[in-house]
Design a protein around this motif. Sequence first.
Motif, mmCIF file in Angstrom:
data_model
loop_
_atom_site.group_PDB
_atom_site.id
_atom_site.type_symbol
_atom_site.label_atom_id
_atom_site.label_comp_id
_atom_site.label_asym_id
_atom_site.label_seq_id
_atom_site.Cartn_x
_atom_site.Cartn_y
_atom_site.Cartn_z
ATOM 1 N N LEU A 108 14.971 73.050 2.253
ATOM 2 C CA LEU A 108 15.774 73.857 1.324
ATOM 3 C C LEU A 108 15.867 75.304 1.789
ATOM 4 C CD1 LEU A 108 14.787 72.810 -2.297
ATOM 5 C CD2 LEU A 108 17.081 72.942 -1.318
ATOM 6 N N ALA A 109 14.727 75.842 2.233
ATOM 7 C CA ALA A 109 14.713 77.229 2.702
ATOM 8 C C ALA A 109 15.605 77.390 3.933
ATOM 9 C CB ALA A 109 13.283 77.659 3.010
ATOM 10 N N ARG A 110 15.598 76.362 4.808
ATOM 11 C CA ARG A 110 16.462 76.412 6.005
ATOM 12 C C ARG A 110 17.933 76.391 5.613
ATOM 13 N NH1 ARG A 110 13.492 78.430 9.695
ATOM 14 N NH2 ARG A 110 11.426 77.875 9.005
ATOM 15 N N LEU A 111 18.257 75.564 4.649
ATOM 16 C CA LEU A 111 19.653 75.490 4.202
ATOM 17 C C LEU A 111 20.075 76.808 3.561
ATOM 18 C CD1 LEU A 111 19.827 71.870 2.714
ATOM 19 C CD2 LEU A 111 20.886 72.681 4.820
ATOM 20 N N GLU A 112 19.137 77.399 2.823
ATOM 21 C CA GLU A 112 19.410 78.703 2.213
ATOM 22 C C GLU A 112 19.681 79.761 3.271
ATOM 23 O OE1 GLU A 112 17.283 79.218 -2.121
ATOM 24 O OE2 GLU A 112 16.106 79.533 -0.322
ATOM 25 N N ALA A 113 18.858 79.737 4.326
ATOM 26 C CA ALA A 113 19.038 80.712 5.411
ATOM 27 C C ALA A 113 20.395 80.520 6.075
ATOM 28 C CB ALA A 113 17.909 80.571 6.432
ATOM 29 N N LEU A 114 20.776 79.266 6.214
ATOM 30 C CA LEU A 114 22.074 78.933 6.814
ATOM 31 C C LEU A 114 23.204 79.501 5.960
ATOM 32 C CD1 LEU A 114 22.522 77.140 9.273
ATOM 33 C CD2 LEU A 114 22.914 75.232 7.730
ATOM 34 N N ARG A 115 23.094 79.264 4.663
ATOM 35 C CA ARG A 115 24.094 79.786 3.721
ATOM 36 C C ARG A 115 24.139 81.319 3.794
ATOM 37 N NH1 ARG A 115 22.144 79.725 -2.293
ATOM 38 N NH2 ARG A 115 20.794 81.255 -1.319
ATOM 39 N N ASP A 116 22.962 81.934 3.779
ATOM 40 C CA ASP A 116 22.926 83.392 3.793
ATOM 41 C C ASP A 116 23.475 83.955 5.096
ATOM 42 O OD1 ASP A 116 21.891 83.120 1.308
ATOM 43 O OD2 ASP A 116 19.809 83.542 1.875
ATOM 44 N N GLY A 117 23.445 83.130 6.157
ATOM 45 C CA GLY A 117 24.030 83.553 7.421
ATOM 46 C C GLY A 117 25.539 83.342 7.461
ATOM 47 N N GLY A 118 26.112 82.812 6.385
ATOM 48 C CA GLY A 118 27.570 82.695 6.316
ATOM 49 C C GLY A 118 28.138 81.332 6.684
ATOM 50 N N THR A 119 27.267 80.339 6.891
ATOM 51 C CA THR A 119 27.764 78.998 7.202
ATOM 52 C C THR A 119 28.169 78.289 5.905
ATOM 53 O OG1 THR A 119 26.164 78.919 8.999
ATOM 54 C CG2 THR A 119 27.190 76.827 8.379
ATOM 55 N N ALA A 120 29.340 77.677 5.910
ATOM 56 C CA ALA A 120 29.759 76.900 4.740
ATOM 57 C C ALA A 120 29.007 75.569 4.746
ATOM 58 C CB ALA A 120 31.257 76.655 4.777
ATOM 59 N N ILE A 121 28.660 75.079 3.569
ATOM 60 C CA ILE A 121 27.910 73.823 3.485
ATOM 61 C C ILE A 121 28.575 72.884 2.483
ATOM 62 C CG2 ILE A 121 25.663 72.752 3.014
ATOM 63 C CD1 ILE A 121 24.308 75.413 3.605
ATOM 64 N N LEU A 122 28.799 71.651 2.923
ATOM 65 C CA LEU A 122 29.145 70.591 1.980
ATOM 66 C C LEU A 122 27.840 69.864 1.708
ATOM 67 C CD1 LEU A 122 31.285 69.029 0.379
ATOM 68 C CD2 LEU A 122 31.601 67.561 2.369
ATOM 69 N N LEU A 123 27.316 70.069 0.510
ATOM 70 C CA LEU A 123 25.965 69.646 0.162
ATOM 71 C C LEU A 123 26.044 68.363 -0.650
ATOM 72 C CD1 LEU A 123 22.975 70.791 0.074
ATOM 73 C CD2 LEU A 123 23.583 71.667 -2.172
ATOM 74 N N ILE A 124 25.661 67.254 -0.040
ATOM 75 C CA ILE A 124 25.736 65.973 -0.725
ATOM 76 C C ILE A 124 24.362 65.645 -1.283
ATOM 77 C CG2 ILE A 124 26.100 63.506 -0.397
ATOM 78 C CD1 ILE A 124 28.181 64.223 1.713
ATOM 79 N N THR A 125 24.286 65.445 -2.590
ATOM 80 C CA THR A 125 22.962 65.268 -3.191
ATOM 81 C C THR A 125 23.076 64.634 -4.577
ATOM 82 O OG1 THR A 125 20.954 66.436 -3.884
ATOM 83 C CG2 THR A 125 23.005 67.604 -4.216
ATOM 84 N N HIS A 126 21.990 63.989 -5.040
ATOM 85 C CA HIS A 126 21.965 63.694 -6.469
ATOM 86 C C HIS A 126 20.863 64.486 -7.170
ATOM 87 C CE1 HIS A 126 20.857 59.612 -4.564
ATOM 88 N NE2 HIS A 126 19.789 60.355 -4.522
ATOM 89 N N ASP A 127 20.405 65.534 -6.524
ATOM 90 C CA ASP A 127 19.328 66.352 -7.065
ATOM 91 C C ASP A 127 19.904 67.666 -7.608
ATOM 92 O OD1 ASP A 127 17.191 68.055 -7.442
ATOM 93 O OD2 ASP A 127 16.112 67.390 -5.653
ATOM 94 N N PHE A 128 19.919 67.779 -8.930
ATOM 95 C CA PHE A 128 20.506 68.984 -9.520
ATOM 96 C C PHE A 128 19.653 70.223 -9.273
ATOM 97 C CE2 PHE A 128 23.444 66.296 -11.941
ATOM 98 C CZ PHE A 128 24.592 67.066 -11.822
ATOM 99 N N GLY A 129 18.363 70.023 -8.951
ATOM 100 C CA GLY A 129 17.537 71.162 -8.584
ATOM 101 C C GLY A 129 18.066 71.807 -7.299
ATOM 102 N N VAL A 130 18.432 70.975 -6.355
ATOM 103 C CA VAL A 130 18.998 71.459 -5.094
ATOM 104 C C VAL A 130 20.338 72.137 -5.352
ATOM 105 C CG1 VAL A 130 19.855 70.725 -2.838
ATOM 106 C CG2 VAL A 130 17.798 69.677 -3.775
#
Length: 329
Positions: A194-216
């Motif tokens: 999760l922290a890695r994905l956050e860092a990716l987002r904060d670096g400006g990468t767009a993410i299509l996040l597929i999940t059934h976890d509403f916490g994520v």
Amino acid sequence: MTVIEAPPLLSVRHLRATYRVADGVIPAVRDVSFDLHAGEVLALVGESAAGKTSVAHAILGLLPAQASVEGEVRLRGAALEGEELRRARGEQISVIFQDALASLTPTLTVGEQVAEMFRVHRALDARAARAAAVEALRVVLPDAERVAAAFPFQLSGGMAQRVMIAMATALRPAMVIADEATASLDPGVRLDTLARLEALRDGGTAILLITHDFGVVARLADRVAVMYAGAIVETGDVRTIFRRPRHPYTYGLLESIPSLEHPGPITSMRGQPPDLAKLGAECPFLERCPKAVSQCRVDPAPALLAADTGVEGHTVACYNPVAIDRRPA
Ligand code: ATP
Ligand code: MG
């Protein structure tokens, strides 16, 4: 003055994916349209078999031969087909799958696999590619040299997940598709991912996040698209979806999350998703819906329309949407 808006990073229109199986067809993706803007995180949520992975694979041109695909996928306005799709897949769009270990080649060292990407997409010679591979791994792993020399079976689950993230981001793609990248990981690895994905987002990468976890979803997403039985049934910004869901399915999903005020077992929504091979004329959510009206029995669900909240981008596909907001959790 005419303002010419840049096209979205990814634009999906009227996407349909249908699997041919022995006894019929499975319409896994039924007319899905959405945009993903540069730097944005869009969560695609829904129960198992909603069609989330099929959407991702259709975008990437990875569906098996027994699937037929219709619709349009554009990257920065350009249609993605054939050779363009192949190039985009390597350089502009990358994927983080759930099962990191299974997606690594067992017979090559980690370093060889990462280096291969730099040879193919950056035309580096073997030596430069090896060095680039170690640098790419160093972003996520302190002992990058050692990991580069290892074979996949020598990695722990957490290390494999980090290698996967390094590979997905090494070429600095404009967007990453993360398909259940945090599901079924042990808690430490899940938080790390999760922290890695956050860092990716904060670096400006767009993410299509597929999940059934509403916490994520709450932690990472800007916008949410809720999928049910192959179709998007509600879209909105993350706050609006959590507080003011309008589709009875979205409402039910959110109400089945345990909270501090309502601990105890998860009361999952009643019923099961429909058998896609046997969809009738009625709304696919009918049997499970507490709000169904007579029209829902004779007509398929309506198209996505602006929700009564008036919030920009909040759309819902329902004849009798929920009219009350959720209490703040
Ligand atoms: P999950 O949360 O379990 O990963 P999902 O939302 O990603 O589910 P998909 O994997 O896209 O759902 O599956 C959608 C539907 O398509 C399901 O009914 C599934 O059984 C069917 N399906 C997926 N892949 C194939 C295939 N290769 N051949 C036939 N049917 C398939
Ligand atoms: Mg899936």
